[in-house]
Design a protein around this motif. Structure first.
Motif, PDB file in Angstrom:
ATOM      1  N   LEU A   1      -2.229  -8.964   6.912  1.00  0.00           N
ATOM      2  CA  LEU A   1      -2.384  -7.794   7.391  1.00  0.00           C
ATOM      3  C   LEU A   1      -3.499  -7.843   8.191  1.00  0.00           C
ATOM      4  CD1 LEU A   1      -1.835  -5.782   3.833  1.00  0.00           C
ATOM      5  CD2 LEU A   1      -0.283  -6.115   5.771  1.00  0.00           C
TER       6      LEU A   1
ATOM      7  N   VAL B   1       2.843  -4.441   0.037  1.00  0.00           N
ATOM      8  CA  VAL B   1       2.836  -4.486   1.550  1.00  0.00           C
ATOM      9  C   VAL B   1       3.264  -3.289   2.205  1.00  0.00           C
ATOM     10  CG1 VAL B   1       3.539  -5.395   3.684  1.00  0.00           C
ATOM     11  CG2 VAL B   1       2.860  -6.769   1.626  1.00  0.00           C
ATOM     12  N   ARG B   2       4.365  -2.677   1.840  1.00  0.00           N
ATOM     13  CA  ARG B   2       4.800  -1.239   2.107  1.00  0.00           C
ATOM     14  C   ARG B   2       3.599  -0.108   1.803  1.00  0.00           C
ATOM     15  NH1 ARG B   2       6.222   3.424   0.879  1.00  0.00           N
ATOM     16  NH2 ARG B   2       5.877   3.125  -1.492  1.00  0.00           N
TER      17      ARG B   2
ATOM     18  N   ASP C   1      -2.309   0.212   7.201  1.00  0.00           N
ATOM     19  CA  ASP C   1      -2.763  -1.223   7.652  1.00  0.00           C
ATOM     20  C   ASP C   1      -1.364  -1.754   8.473  1.00  0.00           C
ATOM     21  OD1 ASP C   1      -3.905  -3.768   7.633  1.00  0.00           O
ATOM     22  OD2 ASP C   1      -4.443  -3.437   5.271  1.00  0.00           O
ATOM     23  N   THR C   2      -1.425  -2.732   8.769  1.00  0.00           N
ATOM     24  CA  THR C   2      -0.440  -3.386   9.723  1.00  0.00           C
ATOM     25  C   THR C   2      -0.239  -4.900   9.515  1.00  0.00           C
ATOM     26  OG1 THR C   2      -2.011  -3.971  11.443  1.00  0.00           O
ATOM     27  CG2 THR C   2      -0.946  -2.052  11.868  1.00  0.00           C
ATOM     28  N   ILE C   3       1.006  -5.220   9.679  1.00  0.00           N
ATOM     29  CA  ILE C   3       1.607  -6.679   9.244  1.00  0.00           C
ATOM     30  C   ILE C   3       1.057  -7.435  10.598  1.00  0.00           C
ATOM     31  CG2 ILE C   3       3.332  -8.234   8.842  1.00  0.00           C
ATOM     32  CD1 ILE C   3       4.710  -5.912   7.049  1.00  0.00           C
TER      33      ILE C   3
ATOM     34  N   SER D   1      -6.146  -5.847   8.115  1.00  0.00           N
ATOM     35  CA  SER D   1      -7.213  -5.510   7.410  1.00  0.00           C
ATOM     36  C   SER D   1      -7.760  -6.886   6.889  1.00  0.00           C
ATOM     37  CB  SER D   1      -7.274  -4.269   6.208  1.00  0.00           C
ATOM     38  OG  SER D   1      -6.248  -5.054   5.393  1.00  0.00           O
TER      39      SER D   1
ATOM     40  N   GLN E   1       2.987 -13.178  16.014  1.00  0.00           N
ATOM     41  CA  GLN E   1       2.589 -13.176  14.642  1.00  0.00           C
ATOM     42  C   GLN E   1       1.764 -14.484  14.570  1.00  0.00           C
ATOM     43  OE1 GLN E   1       5.836 -12.558  12.061  1.00  0.00           O
ATOM     44  NE2 GLN E   1       5.315 -10.477  11.954  1.00  0.00           N
TER      45      GLN E   1
ATOM     46  N   LYS F   1       0.540  -0.662   1.553  1.00  0.00           N
ATOM     47  CA  LYS F   1      -0.645  -0.743   2.344  1.00  0.00           C
ATOM     48  C   LYS F   1      -0.503  -0.180   3.822  1.00  0.00           C
ATOM     49  CE  LYS F   1      -3.841  -3.268  -0.074  1.00  0.00           C
ATOM     50  NZ  LYS F   1      -5.057  -2.640  -0.235  1.00  0.00           N
ATOM     51  N   CYS F   2       0.785  -0.607   4.543  1.00  0.00           N
ATOM     52  CA  CYS F   2       1.092  -0.125   5.767  1.00  0.00           C
ATOM     53  C   CYS F   2       1.259   1.402   5.697  1.00  0.00           C
ATOM     54  CB  CYS F   2       2.482  -0.660   6.029  1.00  0.00           C
ATOM     55  SG  CYS F   2       2.269  -2.480   6.384  1.00  0.00           S
TER      56      CYS F   2
END
Length: 231
Positions: A49, A12-13, A20-22, A51, A197, A15-16
């Motif tokens: 995410l 995830v890190r 990208d965003t959580i 995306s 979220q 990707k961000c």
């Protein structure tokens, strides 16, 4: 399991870091249907995410996924942060609205080792972000009663053929219990469910294959419809 979630967090890190965003969380393996389908007997969770979102009624571009499958779920969208020790009632109070949802599963690991035949375990699945690939949300439902959540049903069709049916009760007996499990698990790792979220509370059907050219419809009756097509 700590190692598996650490691998997920690093993915995830990365990707961000790439832009990208959580946007939320997914809970997996909460129903007997899903646990039986994968031979795994405890829940897991993954990260949603930006995306991964697809519009209701949209088309997934050809080649976007490896071997997509579809699950029907109840999504929660939060109006407040959720503490790790939140009760189901407190989670319901912290919910802005629910929505019918389809989760697109996709795995970057084989279901069985081609050489040994060993089936993947929950550690493999967690490392693979709980097999999450995409999310499709239906229209928001603001007026809901917590006690009705176990009785929300869905009929999932592929190309106008009914493939699976289920009730919210398939998710640990009540989707709010699944949400409570997630809040506690995230608290262990210093994370949490935050305001705004999206949380996919878990599938109450077995996954349905979505080959190229297929059209998927989740009919949640009075709670709405959600659909997606695959190019």
């Amino acid at each position: 399991m700590d190692d598996a979630y650490a691998i997920q967090a690093e993915w995830v890190r990365m990707k961000c870091a790439a832009g990208d965003t959580i946007i939320g969380w997914k809970i997996g393996l909460t129903s007997r249907a899903m646990q039986s389908a994968l031979g795994i007997d405890i829940p897991d969770s993954g990260v949603l995410l930006g995306s991964m979102t697809f519009p209701n009624g949209g088309i997934v571009p050809a080649g976007r996924f490896i071997q997509p499958r579809i699950e029907a779920e109840i999504a929660f969208v939060m109006k407040h942060d959720v503490p790790a020790d939140a009760t189901p009632a407190e989670i319901a109070e912290a919910t802005d609205y629910i929505a019918p949802a389809l989760e697109i599963l996709d795995t970057r690991i084989t279901r069985a080792d081609p050489e040994t035949g060993r089936m993947r375990t929950v550690f493999d699945t967690i490392s693979d972000n709980a097999a999450n690939g995409g999310i499709v949300l239906g229209a928001p439902v603001h007026d809901f009663r917590p006690e009705d959540l176990p009785w929300i049903g869905a009929i999932l069709s592929r190309d106008d053929q009914i493939e699976e049916t289920g009730l919210g009760a398939g998710v640990l007996g009540d989707p709010l219990l699944s949400m409570s499990w997630l809040a506690q698990r995230l608290g262990v790792y210093g994370q949490g469910i935050r305001k705004g979220q999206i949380v996919l509370s878990g599938s109450f059907i077995r996954p349905v294959e979505a080959p190229p050219g297929s059209k998927i419809l989740g009919d949640f009756g009075p709670f709405g419809r959600v659909e997606i097509a695959f190019g």
